[in-house]
Design a protein around this motif. Structure first.
Motif, mmCIF file in Angstrom:
data_model
loop_
_atom_site.group_PDB
_atom_site.id
_atom_site.type_symbol
_atom_site.label_atom_id
_atom_site.label_comp_id
_atom_site.label_asym_id
_atom_site.label_seq_id
_atom_site.Cartn_x
_atom_site.Cartn_y
_atom_site.Cartn_z
ATOM 1 N N PHE A 27 0.837 -1.301 -0.051
ATOM 2 C CA PHE A 27 -0.003 -0.032 0.059
ATOM 3 C C PHE A 27 0.835 1.129 -0.040
ATOM 4 N N PHE A 28 1.810 1.237 0.646
ATOM 5 C CA PHE A 28 2.878 2.348 0.659
ATOM 6 C C PHE A 28 3.363 2.709 -0.559
ATOM 7 N N ILE A 29 3.878 1.533 -0.997
ATOM 8 C CA ILE A 29 4.643 2.024 -2.331
ATOM 9 C C ILE A 29 3.562 2.241 -3.287
ATOM 10 N N SER A 30 2.618 1.687 -3.572
ATOM 11 C CA SER A 30 1.435 2.232 -4.414
ATOM 12 C C SER A 30 1.006 3.626 -4.174
ATOM 13 N N ALA A 31 0.979 4.016 -2.964
ATOM 14 C CA ALA A 31 0.462 5.352 -2.467
ATOM 15 C C ALA A 31 1.613 6.274 -2.794
ATOM 16 N N PHE A 32 2.866 6.062 -2.745
ATOM 17 C CA PHE A 32 3.944 6.691 -2.965
ATOM 18 C C PHE A 32 4.344 6.974 -4.361
ATOM 19 N N ALA A 33 3.978 5.891 -5.172
ATOM 20 C CA ALA A 33 4.160 6.131 -6.706
ATOM 21 C C ALA A 33 3.074 6.881 -7.320
ATOM 22 N N ALA A 34 1.718 6.839 -6.806
ATOM 23 C CA ALA A 34 0.719 7.797 -7.283
ATOM 24 C C ALA A 34 0.909 9.185 -6.927
ATOM 25 N N ILE A 35 1.077 9.402 -5.581
ATOM 26 C CA ILE A 35 1.538 10.768 -5.078
ATOM 27 C C ILE A 35 2.670 11.515 -5.687
ATOM 28 N N PHE A 36 3.841 10.712 -5.898
ATOM 29 C CA PHE A 36 4.966 11.307 -6.425
ATOM 30 C C PHE A 36 4.730 11.487 -8.176
ATOM 31 N N SER A 37 3.991 10.692 -8.665
ATOM 32 C CA SER A 37 3.837 10.830 -9.847
ATOM 33 C C SER A 37 3.002 12.085 -10.297
#
Length: 223
Positions: free
Chosen positions: A17-27
């Motif tokens: 979940f953290f990796i997915s959230a980070f990828a989306a927010i950073f993108s």
């Protein structure tokens, strides 16, 4: 043994979940694209003022994002918006932004050339247009709301993970802005365009997933 297995499963799911959230927010924050605007509107400043703007805009944008991460559930309840409706609407918005990133166009939620030319004072630049809407715009806010309220119910564990993803995003954002000249020399315009397109591709896939999950939820289909 069962407790250990459950704990391991929780750690794995939280990490995913953290990796997915980070990828989306950073993108969606997309500091790699934003660094070009940062270089442009701070070109008349000395090194000290540019560092000040980089630090201040990153902190302000991060604070705005965290506020929405904490208050997202109450915002949805106040406007009587369901998580599934937000997922569909937010997914469409993110997909439009992703298309702009893929084709290297100015995002629909970005700033205009008139706004860039109007931003001259370092205090004004740090708040507008850098912090809002360039870094934390409608797309970023929508993404945060989607990740903090995936089922329409408050889950503080997810909120804390999203806040951690936000903090990591804006630490990297500050570093990119802090070393913007070096970053620009090493990566170059072509490199920035390639990386922006890659992030647009990831963001588009995430947006489609939001839309599909939202439609399934609205129509009561199995997820």
């Amino acid at each position: 043994m069962n407790n250990i297995s459950t704990m391991a499963l929780d750690i794995t799911s939280n990490s995913t979940f953290f990796i997915s959230a980070f990828a989306a927010i950073f993108s969606i924050v997309n500091p790699i694209s934003g660094v070009m605007a940062f270089i442009s509107i701070t070109s008349h400043m000395d090194r000290t003022d540019r560092l000040y703007v980089a630090k201040r805009c990153s902190v302000i944008a991060c604070m705005i994002a965290i506020i929405f991460a904490i208050s997202g559930r109450y915002i949805l309840e106040f406007f009587s918006i369901t998580a599934d409706s937000l997922a569909v609407a937010g997914g469409v918005l993110l997909f439009l932004v992703a298309i702009d990133m893929l084709f290297a166009r100015t995002s629909r939620e970005s700033i205009t050339s008139e706004e860039l030319s109007a931003a001259t004072h370092r205090e004004n630049i740090a708040v507008f247009p850098m912090a809002m809407p360039m870094l934390t715009g409608p797309g970023a806010i929508t993404t945060i709301l989607l990740y903090t309220n995936p089922s329409g119910k408050g889950n503080w564990q997810l909120v804390l993970l999203v806040i951690a993803a936000i903090l990591l995003t804006f630490v990297i954002t500050f570093l990119i802005f802090r070393f913007s000249d070096y970053f620009n020399r090493v990566v170059g315009v072509t490199g920035m365009l390639v990386m922006t397109r890659l992030m647009g591709l990831f963001l588009g896939a995430i947006a489609v997933d939001f839309i599909v999950r939202g439609i399934k939820g609205l129509f009561g289909l199995p997820i």
